[in-house]
Scaffold this motif. Structure first.
Motif, PDB file in Angstrom:
ATOM      1  N   UNK A 135       2.524   2.040  14.345  1.00  0.00           N
ATOM      2  CA  UNK A 135       3.295   1.975  13.109  1.00  0.00           C
ATOM      3  C   UNK A 135       2.363   1.736  11.939  1.00  0.00           C
ATOM      4  N   UNK A 136       2.905   1.879  10.768  1.00  0.00           N
ATOM      5  CA  UNK A 136       2.116   1.632   9.582  1.00  0.00           C
ATOM      6  C   UNK A 136       3.016   1.603   8.375  1.00  0.00           C
ATOM      7  N   UNK A 137       2.571   0.921   7.329  1.00  0.00           N
ATOM      8  CA  UNK A 137       3.333   0.994   6.090  1.00  0.00           C
ATOM      9  C   UNK A 137       2.373   1.141   4.928  1.00  0.00           C
ATOM     10  N   UNK A 138       2.814   1.917   3.950  1.00  0.00           N
ATOM     11  CA  UNK A 138       2.038   2.137   2.733  1.00  0.00           C
ATOM     12  C   UNK A 138       2.955   1.829   1.562  1.00  0.00           C
ATOM     13  N   UNK A 139       2.511   0.964   0.671  1.00  0.00           N
ATOM     14  CA  UNK A 139       3.315   0.523  -0.474  1.00  0.00           C
ATOM     15  C   UNK A 139       4.693   0.044  -0.023  1.00  0.00           C
TER      16      UNK A 139
ATOM     17  N   UNK B  56      -0.677  -0.640  12.559  1.00  0.00           N
ATOM     18  CA  UNK B  56      -0.732  -1.343  13.832  1.00  0.00           C
ATOM     19  C   UNK B  56      -0.771  -0.311  14.952  1.00  0.00           C
ATOM     20  N   UNK B  57      -1.890  -0.274  15.682  1.00  0.00           N
ATOM     21  CA  UNK B  57      -2.074   0.663  16.807  1.00  0.00           C
ATOM     22  C   UNK B  57      -1.780   2.114  16.431  1.00  0.00           C
TER      23      UNK B  57
ATOM     24  N   UNK C 196      -7.334   6.730  17.385  1.00  0.00           N
ATOM     25  CA  UNK C 196      -7.080   6.007  18.626  1.00  0.00           C
ATOM     26  C   UNK C 196      -6.799   4.525  18.344  1.00  0.00           C
ATOM     27  N   UNK C 197      -5.517   4.182  18.286  1.00  0.00           N
ATOM     28  CA  UNK C 197      -5.146   2.773  18.169  1.00  0.00           C
ATOM     29  C   UNK C 197      -5.848   2.013  17.048  1.00  0.00           C
TER      30      UNK C 197
END
Lengths: 367, 245
Positions: free
Chosen positions: B60-64, B8-9, B21-22
């Motif tokens: 933010x971001x998530x992996x697994x 996300x962004x 960039x986002x």
């Protein structure tokens, strides 16, 4: 722990499978000791000497016998007329002429004072001054010996060569070779082996794996720690057996300080590897940045005291120059822990700074 | 459908330069997700953030299921990675490479042995297991590198331009391996230069100047841009963003 062990095994395999490099690493110290010890020696040998003295002069003949017994000198000629000196140097290739005063023994027995003139071919100033000090040393030791049997005497040389009465060059270059070899193995090889992983892209694989970065570094260090310990022992054994070097101080202290220096060099290697991207650059930086200063600024080849001030200041930042000093103090002068606290402290500070810098550098790369 | 990658962004700046960039996108479990873009478009930087090698400037971001800013050590246990260099240790044997990398992921020795026997058999490398990697041909090296990357059964495998420098037949065989892994539930995140390969993906995103310019299934994307091939889509997209500036 299991991870770490399997990684150390991997590093050992890397080294063992590169037969040429491992051979070079193990033979290098031997070759350097032999080269510096016998071929590239700064000592002078086979000096051709002509002597002039009154035939039958007892003391002069004794001194001449001494000089001739030394491995450094060949008495090639006895001259009666010391006037034609220049032709002797030019035609006969004589290096040195020693002229005893006509009444040498008599003067000593009577008044205790006499003189010896030493004439040198000083076109090679180093050799000339070395020869002079050798001869002076021989005369002065002779003087000490006969001091009891004859009345107070004086032969006009006053010299004392502490710790190294025979003025052996090995006393200087063995500590130098130790510093040089440890620098090459620890700084250069470590940096190359880390950078190789970057170059081949395997470092990326390790960094995206759960492998702890500290383990990667430790596994790189361990094999070179072992190799440098072997080299260190090789050098000491060769120096003692072949070159008659003493180990006057504590052997454990010597090893302890050596390990401190090894760790400094290993960290230098790690730091270099964080600066460069390929093996050639790593080799260049550790070669130019480490080996040259060790050769030139440790005191191994040129005495630091006679260098310009700014070079001395630079030398203060070369770890090897401190290690060199310590090795000489412990091996040759037999000094103890208390006498080398300053050097140990400085090396420890260097180690701390390098560790902090490397850790920072590593984090920056990840961030 | 479980989303194994979510951002996300997501943004990464190097000084005043914005490399990523986002960007916001997700990848479904078992999907083959193509991550396309010209050189310097920000693909590698984005991928490095997803692998936990680089921290996002913001977003933010998530992996697994793990947060990429905080739980990057956990992410590393759940992913596999293969670079464009097919990096393996050249001076170790085929078997030693497999054992080493499987060991890093904490697989028990017995399982490593069993599984590597099966895989070597399938790669037709069984008789080459004690050969140094530097002596095996590049096509095989590529397949071996992929097998090593998925050996520990990761949830997601990141492939960074995995088909550079190999011949078309080897590339086709390689994509068969990718499909097989996807069928086994491994999510594939792949960057590539080859537009024909983009068509093999379930969905693709195209990055231009740090932003995601398009994200859809290849078929839909071709329709939307009225193009016959992905190559054409790509050129239209890159030209389009230049015109906007």
């Amino acid at each position: 722990m299991k991870q770490l062990l399997s990684f150390i095994k991997k590093e050992v395999l890397h080294i063992l499978r590169d037969k040429r490099t491992i051979l070079i690493l193990l033979i290098m110290p031997v070759v350097q000791i032999l080269l510096f010890g016998f071929a590239m020696t700064m000592e002078v040998k086979n000096i051709k000497v002509a002597v002039s003295y009154q035939y039958g002069d007892e003391l002069a003949e004794k001194i001449i016998a001494r000089i001739s017994a030394s491995e450094y000198f060949h008495i090639v000629q006895t001259i009666n007329n010391p006037l034609d000196i220049s032709s002797l140097f030019k035609k006969e290739k004589i290096d040195t002429i020693i002229i005893f005063s006509d009444e040498f023994s008599n003067e000593i027995h009577k008044g205790g004072i006499s003189s010896v003139q030493i004439i040198n071919d000083a076109s090679d100033p180093n050799q000339a001054s070395t020869v002079t000090s050798y001869i002076s040393a021989i005369i002065s030791s002779f003087q000490n010996e006969i001091a009891g049997s004859v009345q107070p005497i004086r032969i006009n040389t006053e010299l004392k060569m502490l710790y190294n009465p025979e003025l052996k060059g090995s006393y200087n270059f063995v500590p130098g070779v130790m510093a040089l070899v440890l620098t090459i193995i620890c700084a250069m090889m470590t940096s190359i082996s880390i950078v190789r992983e970057k170059e081949f892209g395997t470092m990326e694989l390790l960094l995206v794996s759960p492998m702890k970065p500290a383990y990667i570094i430790i596994s790189k260090i361990v094999p070179y720690l072992i190799i440098s310990t072997i080299n260190l022992l090789t050098i000491i054994v060769l120096a003692v057996m072949l070159l008659d070097m003493p180990v006057r101080g504590s052997f454990m202290l010597l090893m302890g300080v050596s390990f401190l220096f090894i760790f400094v060099c290993l960290t230098v290697g790690i730091f270099i590897s964080s600066l460069v991207a390929n093996q050639a650059a790593a080799m260049l930086i550790s070669g130019m940045g480490m080996m040259m200063p060790v050769m030139l600024l440790s005191g191994m080849l040129f005495p630091l005291d006679s260098m310009p001030k700014f070079l001395q200041i630079i030398a203060d930042f070369v770890p090897a120059s401190w290690y060199f000093t310590v090795v000489k103090k412990v091996m040759i002068e037999g000094q103890g822990l208390m006498d080398i606290l300053k050097e140990i402290t400085i090396l420890t500070i260097m180690l701390a700074v390098l560790v902090i810098a490397s850790v920072k550098k590593f984090k920056v790369r990840l961030g | 459908m479980e989303q194994v990658i979510k951002t996300y962004n997501l943004t990464k700046k190097f000084g005043s330069f914005t490399a990523v960039d986002n960007i916001s996108f997700y990848v479904n479990k078992g999907e083959i997700f193509g991550f396309l873009g010209a050189n310097g478009a920000g693909k590698t930087t984005a991928m490095r953030m997803l692998c936990g090698l680089s921290k996002p400037t913001y977003g933010t971001g998530s992996v697994a299921g793990c947060d990429i800013s905080k739980e990057y050590e956990k992410i590393k246990k759940n992913i596999g990675y293969m670079s464009q260099k097919f990096s393996l240790y050249e001076d170790l044997t085929v078997a030693e490479n497999i054992k080493l990398f499987a060991g890093i992921y904490g697989m028990p020795l017995k399982k490593i042995k069993e599984k590597s026997a099966i895989i070597l058999e399938r790669l037709e490398l069984a008789d080459k297991k004690d050969t140094l990697v530097k002596y095996i041909p590049i096509g095989w090296k590529q397949k071996l590198a992929f097998s090593v990357a998925v050996f520990h059964e990761p949830k997601i495998v990141f492939l960074d331009e995995p088909t550079g420098g190999v011949d078309p037949e080897a590339r086709r065989q390689f994509w068969e391996m990718i499909y097989e892994a996807a069928d086994n539930g491994i999510t594939i995140f792949v960057t590539t230069h080859y537009m024909d390969e983009a068509e093999y993906c379930d969905r693709i995103s195209i990055m231009v100047h740090g932003k995601i310019a398009a994200l859809a299934a290849p078929k839909d994307m071709k329709q939307e841009y009225n193009a016959a091939t992905m190559d054409e889509v790509f050129r239209k997209l890159v030209a389009g963003t230049f015109n906007q500036e």
